[in-house]
Design a protein around this motif. Structure first.
Motif, PDB file in Angstrom:
ATOM      1  N   SER A   1      -9.057   0.843  -1.448  1.00  0.00           N
ATOM      2  CA  SER A   1      -9.231   1.051  -2.661  1.00  0.00           C
ATOM      3  C   SER A   1      -8.759  -0.249  -3.560  1.00  0.00           C
ATOM      4  CB  SER A   1      -8.599   2.274  -3.229  1.00  0.00           C
ATOM      5  OG  SER A   1      -7.480   2.229  -3.106  1.00  0.00           O
ATOM      6  N   ARG A   2      -7.716  -0.792  -2.866  1.00  0.00           N
ATOM      7  CA  ARG A   2      -7.187  -2.052  -3.699  1.00  0.00           C
ATOM      8  C   ARG A   2      -8.134  -3.299  -3.487  1.00  0.00           C
ATOM      9  NH1 ARG A   2      -1.128  -3.625  -2.134  1.00  0.00           N
ATOM     10  NH2 ARG A   2      -0.573  -1.809  -3.236  1.00  0.00           N
TER      11      ARG A   2
ATOM     12  N   GLY B   1       0.803  -1.283   0.098  1.00  0.00           N
ATOM     13  CA  GLY B   1       0.102   0.049   0.151  1.00  0.00           C
ATOM     14  C   GLY B   1       1.057   0.985   0.100  1.00  0.00           C
TER      15      GLY B   1
ATOM     16  N   ARG C   1      -4.320 -11.172  -9.971  1.00  0.00           N
ATOM     17  CA  ARG C   1      -5.516 -10.484  -9.614  1.00  0.00           C
ATOM     18  C   ARG C   1      -6.366 -10.362 -10.802  1.00  0.00           C
ATOM     19  NH1 ARG C   1      -2.056  -6.934  -5.939  1.00  0.00           N
ATOM     20  NH2 ARG C   1      -2.235  -7.938  -3.887  1.00  0.00           N
TER      21      ARG C   1
ATOM     22  N   ARG D   1      -5.707   3.479   0.706  1.00  0.00           N
ATOM     23  CA  ARG D   1      -5.030   2.814  -0.546  1.00  0.00           C
ATOM     24  C   ARG D   1      -5.380   1.219  -0.343  1.00  0.00           C
ATOM     25  NH1 ARG D   1       1.016   5.464  -0.837  1.00  0.00           N
ATOM     26  NH2 ARG D   1       0.388   7.325  -1.867  1.00  0.00           N
TER      27      ARG D   1
ATOM     28  N   SER E   1       3.829   0.660  -8.210  1.00  0.00           N
ATOM     29  CA  SER E   1       3.374   1.907  -9.070  1.00  0.00           C
ATOM     30  C   SER E   1       4.657   2.833  -9.328  1.00  0.00           C
ATOM     31  CB  SER E   1       2.337   2.838  -8.538  1.00  0.00           C
ATOM     32  OG  SER E   1       1.331   2.119  -8.310  1.00  0.00           O
TER      33      SER E   1
ATOM     34  N   THR F   1      -8.798  -4.542  -0.399  1.00  0.00           N
ATOM     35  CA  THR F   1      -8.505  -5.240   0.753  1.00  0.00           C
ATOM     36  C   THR F   1      -9.366  -4.691   1.838  1.00  0.00           C
ATOM     37  OG1 THR F   1      -6.010  -4.799   0.268  1.00  0.00           O
ATOM     38  CG2 THR F   1      -6.548  -5.863   2.305  1.00  0.00           C
TER      39      THR F   1
END
Ligand code: 5GP
Length: 219
Positions: A140-141, A19, A48, A137, A24, A143
């Protein structure tokens, strides 16, 4: 200009809590600067969905991972959130052949193994700007499941405690700024002209923030 690192497969290790934005930043760096190549890890976790075998990860079965491990095929490997992840030695060979800097997005256990094997590795620890941003973060992923979220936050707290063993601690406020900071560090390190930055106050503040976020969730 003389290069301290090239010819030795220079390794840039990006570690930090999941996170923090390591993947990125590593991807942006590789897209922006052709001196860098991304280290494709092997993992036993499933894709994923949008992740491609051989591009994002080598997705291996437990058996294939173990076979590779027993054959001495990894520079390092570790179990993270219940799955195995490792850096195939082949990644170093590829970077060496291409004469590029290998940028590795790995966890703190793997990072410690790399440092003990490759003394010259540039060790960078990435933290999110705050615990609240980390929480957002992770959510939004996807989790979102409470227990997994708590596990990742607790892991983050433990991982951050090891930040002071790294050469550099960088705060991921802005992706492009972080990419520039890493480019600068690598250039100056390559010339043997840089020393670490003390961010211990920022780390303590971040740990306290995680405690507060966890308190809020567990209440
Ligand atoms: P994710 O499953 O979210 O892609 O990654 C989970 C964690 O595993 C992240 O902290 C990531 O940096 C770490 N990781 C990815 N590849 C490797 C690897 O090759 N070795 C180790 N030790 N950790 C890895």
């Amino acid at each position: 200009m003389t290069s301290r690192l090239l010819g030795k497969t220079p390794l840039i290790v990006l570690a930090g809590p999941s996170g923090a934005g390591k993947t990125s930043v590593a991807r942006r760096l590789v897209a922006k600067d052709e001196k860098f190549v991304f280290s494709i890890s092997a993992t036993t976790r499933c894709s994923r969905g949008n992740e491609i075998h051989g591009v994002d990860y080598l997705f291996l079965s437990q058996t294939d991972f173990r076979t590779m491990e027993e054959a001495g095929g990894f520079l390092e490997w570790a179990e993270v959130h219940g799955q195995k992840y490792g850096t195939p030695l082949e990644q170093l060979e590829t970077a060496s052949r291409l004469e590029k800097f290998l940028i590795m997005d790995i966890d703190v256990q793997g990072a410690a193994q790399v440092k003990s094997e490759v003394e010259d590795a540039i060790m960078i620890f990435v933290i999110p700007p705050s615990a609240k941003v980390l929480l957002e973060r992770l959510k939004s992923r996807g989790t979102e499941e409470r227990d997994r979220l708590i596990e990742r936050l607790r892991n983050a707290r433990e991982e951050v405690a090891q930040a002071n063993t790294f050469d550099y601690v960088l705060v991921n406020e802005d992706l492009d700024q972080l990419v520039s900071q890493i480019q600068k560090i690598v250039t100056l390190e390559d010339q043997g002209a840089l020393e670490g930055i003390d961010l211990s106050g920022k780390i303590r503040q971040f740990q306290t923030g995680i405690d507060e976020v966890l308190d809020g969730i567990l209440k």
